[in-house]
Scaffold this motif. Structure first.
Motif, mmCIF file in Angstrom:
data_model
loop_
_atom_site.group_PDB
_atom_site.id
_atom_site.type_symbol
_atom_site.label_atom_id
_atom_site.label_comp_id
_atom_site.label_asym_id
_atom_site.label_seq_id
_atom_site.Cartn_x
_atom_site.Cartn_y
_atom_site.Cartn_z
ATOM 1 N N ALA A 426 0.831 -1.204 0.000
ATOM 2 C CA ALA A 426 0.000 0.000 0.000
ATOM 3 C C ALA A 426 0.866 1.254 0.000
ATOM 4 C CB ALA A 426 -0.933 -0.012 1.215
ATOM 5 N N ALA A 427 1.946 1.251 0.795
ATOM 6 C CA ALA A 427 2.843 2.405 0.823
ATOM 7 C C ALA A 427 3.523 2.602 -0.524
ATOM 8 C CB ALA A 427 3.887 2.220 1.920
ATOM 9 N N ALA A 428 3.911 1.496 -1.189
ATOM 10 C CA ALA A 428 4.550 1.605 -2.502
ATOM 11 C C ALA A 428 3.586 2.209 -3.517
ATOM 12 C CB ALA A 428 5.029 0.234 -2.956
ATOM 13 N N ASP A 429 2.329 1.780 -3.493
ATOM 14 C CA ASP A 429 1.335 2.343 -4.416
ATOM 15 C C ASP A 429 1.166 3.841 -4.178
ATOM 16 O OD1 ASP A 429 0.892 -0.160 -5.491
ATOM 17 O OD2 ASP A 429 -0.885 -0.559 -4.261
ATOM 18 N N LYS A 430 1.104 4.235 -2.908
ATOM 19 C CA LYS A 430 0.904 5.652 -2.581
ATOM 20 C C LYS A 430 2.098 6.490 -3.017
ATOM 21 C CE LYS A 430 -0.016 8.749 1.322
ATOM 22 N NZ LYS A 430 -0.244 8.833 2.793
ATOM 23 N N ASP A 431 3.319 6.015 -2.705
ATOM 24 C CA ASP A 431 4.513 6.777 -3.065
ATOM 25 C C ASP A 431 4.670 6.930 -4.573
ATOM 26 O OD1 ASP A 431 5.096 6.990 -0.403
ATOM 27 O OD2 ASP A 431 6.560 5.349 -0.376
ATOM 28 N N ALA A 432 4.271 5.886 -5.307
ATOM 29 C CA ALA A 432 4.441 5.909 -6.763
ATOM 30 C C ALA A 432 3.262 6.560 -7.478
ATOM 31 C CB ALA A 432 4.632 4.484 -7.281
ATOM 32 N N GLY A 433 2.180 6.835 -6.745
ATOM 33 C CA GLY A 433 0.983 7.343 -7.403
ATOM 34 C C GLY A 433 0.361 6.313 -8.322
ATOM 35 N N ALA A 434 0.520 5.033 -7.981
ATOM 36 C CA ALA A 434 0.025 3.940 -8.811
ATOM 37 C C ALA A 434 -1.347 3.497 -8.331
ATOM 38 C CB ALA A 434 1.001 2.765 -8.758
ATOM 39 N N PRO A 435 -2.138 2.882 -9.195
ATOM 40 C CA PRO A 435 -3.441 2.362 -8.768
ATOM 41 C C PRO A 435 -3.294 1.366 -7.616
ATOM 42 C CG PRO A 435 -3.263 2.327 -11.162
ATOM 43 C CD PRO A 435 -1.906 2.678 -10.635
ATOM 44 N N ARG A 436 -4.263 1.353 -6.753
ATOM 45 C CA ARG A 436 -4.237 0.449 -5.600
ATOM 46 C C ARG A 436 -4.145 -1.000 -6.072
ATOM 47 N NH1 ARG A 436 -8.918 0.212 -0.891
ATOM 48 N NH2 ARG A 436 -7.918 -1.392 0.416
ATOM 49 N N GLY A 437 -3.246 -1.752 -5.463
ATOM 50 C CA GLY A 437 -3.068 -3.154 -5.813
ATOM 51 C C GLY A 437 -1.952 -3.411 -6.806
ATOM 52 N N THR A 438 -1.320 -2.329 -7.309
ATOM 53 C CA THR A 438 -0.257 -2.511 -8.299
ATOM 54 C C THR A 438 0.931 -3.279 -7.715
ATOM 55 O OG1 THR A 438 -0.872 -0.477 -9.449
ATOM 56 C CG2 THR A 438 1.331 -1.347 -9.873
ATOM 57 N N ALA A 439 1.399 -2.831 -6.551
ATOM 58 C CA ALA A 439 2.552 -3.495 -5.934
ATOM 59 C C ALA A 439 2.202 -4.920 -5.524
ATOM 60 C CB ALA A 439 3.038 -2.701 -4.720
ATOM 61 N N ARG A 440 0.999 -5.116 -5.006
ATOM 62 C CA ARG A 440 0.614 -6.464 -4.578
ATOM 63 C C ARG A 440 0.561 -7.414 -5.765
ATOM 64 N NH1 ARG A 440 1.022 -10.524 -2.889
ATOM 65 N NH2 ARG A 440 0.073 -11.573 -1.118
ATOM 66 N N ALA A 441 0.116 -6.935 -6.910
ATOM 67 C CA ALA A 441 0.081 -7.780 -8.107
ATOM 68 C C ALA A 441 1.489 -8.176 -8.534
ATOM 69 C CB ALA A 441 -0.637 -7.051 -9.241
ATOM 70 N N LEU A 442 2.448 -7.235 -8.382
ATOM 71 C CA LEU A 442 3.836 -7.558 -8.723
ATOM 72 C C LEU A 442 4.399 -8.614 -7.785
ATOM 73 C CD1 LEU A 442 5.410 -4.112 -9.630
ATOM 74 C CD2 LEU A 442 5.463 -6.164 -11.045
ATOM 75 N N VAL A 443 4.109 -8.489 -6.482
ATOM 76 C CA VAL A 443 4.575 -9.493 -5.523
ATOM 77 C C VAL A 443 4.016 -10.859 -5.882
ATOM 78 C CG1 VAL A 443 4.511 -10.231 -3.110
ATOM 79 C CG2 VAL A 443 4.869 -7.819 -3.667
ATOM 80 N N THR A 444 2.736 -10.896 -6.213
ATOM 81 C CA THR A 444 2.103 -12.167 -6.581
ATOM 82 C C THR A 444 2.724 -12.741 -7.848
ATOM 83 O OG1 THR A 444 0.032 -11.434 -5.575
ATOM 84 C CG2 THR A 444 -0.097 -13.269 -7.127
ATOM 85 N N THR A 445 3.093 -11.876 -8.776
ATOM 86 C CA THR A 445 3.726 -12.348 -10.008
ATOM 87 C C THR A 445 5.079 -12.978 -9.721
ATOM 88 O OG1 THR A 445 2.602 -10.674 -11.347
ATOM 89 C CG2 THR A 445 4.625 -11.622 -12.249
ATOM 90 N N LEU A 446 5.862 -12.337 -8.844
ATOM 91 C CA LEU A 446 7.210 -12.821 -8.575
ATOM 92 C C LEU A 446 7.208 -14.061 -7.685
ATOM 93 C CD1 LEU A 446 8.968 -9.385 -7.998
ATOM 94 C CD2 LEU A 446 9.189 -10.869 -9.993
ATOM 95 N N LEU A 447 6.443 -14.016 -6.599
ATOM 96 C CA LEU A 447 6.356 -15.159 -5.677
ATOM 97 C C LEU A 447 4.909 -15.283 -5.208
ATOM 98 C CD1 LEU A 447 9.592 -14.914 -3.495
ATOM 99 C CD2 LEU A 447 9.028 -16.671 -5.163
ATOM 100 N N PRO A 448 4.154 -16.185 -5.798
ATOM 101 C CA PRO A 448 2.710 -16.223 -5.555
ATOM 102 C C PRO A 448 2.295 -16.588 -4.136
ATOM 103 C CG PRO A 448 3.322 -17.459 -7.544
ATOM 104 C CD PRO A 448 4.589 -17.140 -6.833
#
Length: 579
Positions: A426-448
């Motif tokens: 959530a902090a990564a999304d806020k700092d980057a101004g990215a849509p909510r869930g962007t960072a979590r989707a990347l984590v899931t992609t790398l290590l589900p």
């Protein structure tokens, strides 16, 4: 020497056991290799041998672990120190002194060894691990790979009967890794030392193992056997084994030498196939077994990445977006950086183009991490100029710099400060101004398998790295800097990482990864820059540079010898095209 009898480990609050029903034995004087995907419990199993689990980590251990006849339930780590030497994934957590020589002597001082014995063993270890020139250096001034060698040396000097090593070569350049593994071989063969070793870079160590212990999934029953037996069924395996499986070789080769003896028919099959005839077929990557079947590199010149735009478009089946405005994402001109009276970089000039992936390689201490940190403004050049997005990074406002450059350091904990994975995302999304869930989707992609409520400190080294990568990649900076991005990652996780990075490169982002992982570089990089003593000694297309380098050539190149072949997925596609 090491015995597990129906051992299970459950951590407080964990939804499932880390280990369950483990029965295995490692005889005295053998090197046992522990393999398995990231997060299956390898570090927990190693910790149970040294007594760190559960005396230090907490949790509940059921069953019995004995080492040299001592039950680890009744003997905490301090009472096993004379018997077991342990090096974890993070060498910094082991150091208790300030200089290399003091650190090598500390363990012997704790055991009360005579001064003359301590002096002799320190000198022997300095020579064994190539640390003599670093003996007076502060540990904090060493590179990550140099620190790894010091950590290994600090557990060798007390001459333990058992060594427990968690990814001991992950931060080492190929030559240093060979030196360390040669030392371990001598300990096993000449002194009868028992070694239990976990390693993801199986291409480096599989041929040295006496037995292999496979943890296929979390809490699964371990499978044990000889290296050929286990590599035939293991979910993770090195390129040489992958090539043997593809070619149908029997027995499966474990070393480049074994594979070369069987490779003549394969060379004949590939003789009439060229990469440039069908680039989209040969370079496109598909998931493949345990080795991560992603594409090989697309050789290109540093200043002309658009020449391969057609290939990249076919590769990713997506629109090629324009690169960031302002010319090169980063330029260094005649840069010299001095650190602790040492010139870490010397008169270095380098241009990084949009859409380009550069593998920054070289021996430990060559200046790779210093170069990455200089590009972020963490180090100020003594002479020369550095520009990122057209401006010096030290003069760029933090929010602007976040969009221009992102660095994932060797220790991912430097980027993680929240209490849960979900909070970090959530902090990564806020700092980057990215849509909510962007960072979590990347984590899931790398290590589900990472759950939202897990504390980052409870993750394995590979899982922490995946989380840190997601935090940085969420902002999609124009320049992405990765320092040893595959430490703790298995082959499948590396495949997923490479897929994400290739997509970013296709969109015009420049990527520089400082790495000793020659297999990753072969699959990902367009260009290779090799540093030595802070200077550029080689700079060119991936295929040209690595083929001419015995140290940095991937296994496929060493096996086949001729042609442009770098990776197993290339060979698979080439055989399909030839058929």
């Amino acid at each position: 020497m090491i015995r597990f009898d129906n051992v299970s480990v459950v951590y407080d609050g964990a939804p499932a056991p880390a280990l369950s029903g483990v029965d295995l034995a490692v005889p005295e004087g053998e090197l046992a290799l522990l393999v398995g995907p990231s997060g299956v419990g390898k570090s927990t199993l190693l910790g149970a041998v040294s007594g760190l689990v559960p005396h230090f980590t907490g949790g509940t251990l059921r069953g019995r672990v004995t080492v040299g006849g001592r039950d680890t339930r009744d003997h905490p780590p301090r009472e096993l120190a004379d018997l077991v030497g342990t090096v974890g994934q993070d060498p910094l957590s082991h150091f208790v002194t300030d200089t290399v020589e003091d650190e090598l002597a500390y363990g012997m001082e704790s055991l009360g060894l005579p001064a003359d014995t301590m002096r002799r063993r320190v000198e022997e270890t300095l020579d064994l691990l190539g640390l003599a020139d670093l003996r007076d250096r502060p540990i904090a001034s060493l590179s990550g790979g140099q620190q790894q060698r010091v950590a290994i040396g600090s557990v060798l000097t007390p001459h333990p009967r058992v060594l427990v090593l968690d990814e001991p070569t992950s931060a080492l350049d190929p030559a240093a890794a060979e030196e360390v593994l040669a030392v371990l071989q001598r300990l096993v063969h000449d002194l009868g030392t028992t070694i239990l070793l976990a390693e993801h870079r199986l291409e480096r160590v599989i041929q040295y193992a006496d037995q292999v212990i496979v943890l296929p999934t979390p809490a699964a029953t371990p499978l044990t056997g000889t290296p050929p037996e286990m590599m035939a069924i293991s979910p993770v395996y090195p390129p040489v084994v992958s090539l043997g499986r593809l070619a149908g070789w029997t027995p499966l080769p474990l070393s480049v030498r074994d594979a070369r003896r069987q490779a003549s028919p394969l060379r004949e099959q590939l003789a009439g196939v060229t990469l440039d005839e069908t680039p989209t077929t040969l370079w496109a990557g598909v998931p493949h077994g345990g080795t991560g079947g992603h594409s090989g590199p697309q050789p290109s010149t540093p200043d002309a990445p658009r020449a391969k735009a057609g290939i990249r478009h076919a590769l990713f089946r997506r629109k090629q977006t324009p690169p960031p405005a302002g010319g090169h994402p980063a330029e260094l001109t005649n840069v010299t950086v001095r650190r602790n009276r040492t010139e870490a970089l010397r008169n270095l000039t380098l241009k990084i183009a949009p859409g380009e992936t550069i593998a920054l390689m070289g021996r430990n201490g060559a200046g790779k991490s210093t170069l990455l940190r200089t590009l972020t403004g963490l180090h100020t050049p003594t002479t020369g100029t550095v520009r990122v997005g057209g401006e010096p990074p030290k003069d760029t406002p933090p929010k602007t710099l976040l969009r221009r450059t992102g660095l994932v350091p060797q220790d991912p904990r430097d980027l993680l400060y929240a209490d849960t994975v979900a909070a970090e995302c959530a902090a990564a999304d806020k700092d980057a101004g990215a849509p909510r869930g962007t960072a979590r989707a990347l984590v899931t992609t790398l290590l589900p398998d990472i759950t939202d409520d897990t504390h980052p400190r409870d993750l394995s080294e590979g899982q922490r790295l995946a989380l840190a990568l997601a935090v940085i990649l969420t902002a999609k900076p124009a320049l992405i800097l990765l320092d040893e991005p595959t430490r703790g990652l298995d082959y499948a996780a590396k495949h997923r990482l490479a897929t994400v990075l290739k997509q970013l490169a296709a969109e015009g982002h420049a990527i520089v990864l400082a790495t000793h992982d020659v297999e990753l570089a072969a699959e990902l990089a367009h260009r290779v820059v090799i540093l030595a003593e802070g200077e550029v000694v080689a700079d060119g297309p991936m295929a040209e540079v690595v083929v001419s380098s015995p140290a940095f050539a991937p296994q496929v190149t060493k096996i086949l010898g001729t042609g442009p072949w770098l990776t197993v997925p290339q060979i698979r596609r080439a055989l399909e095209a030839a058929a």
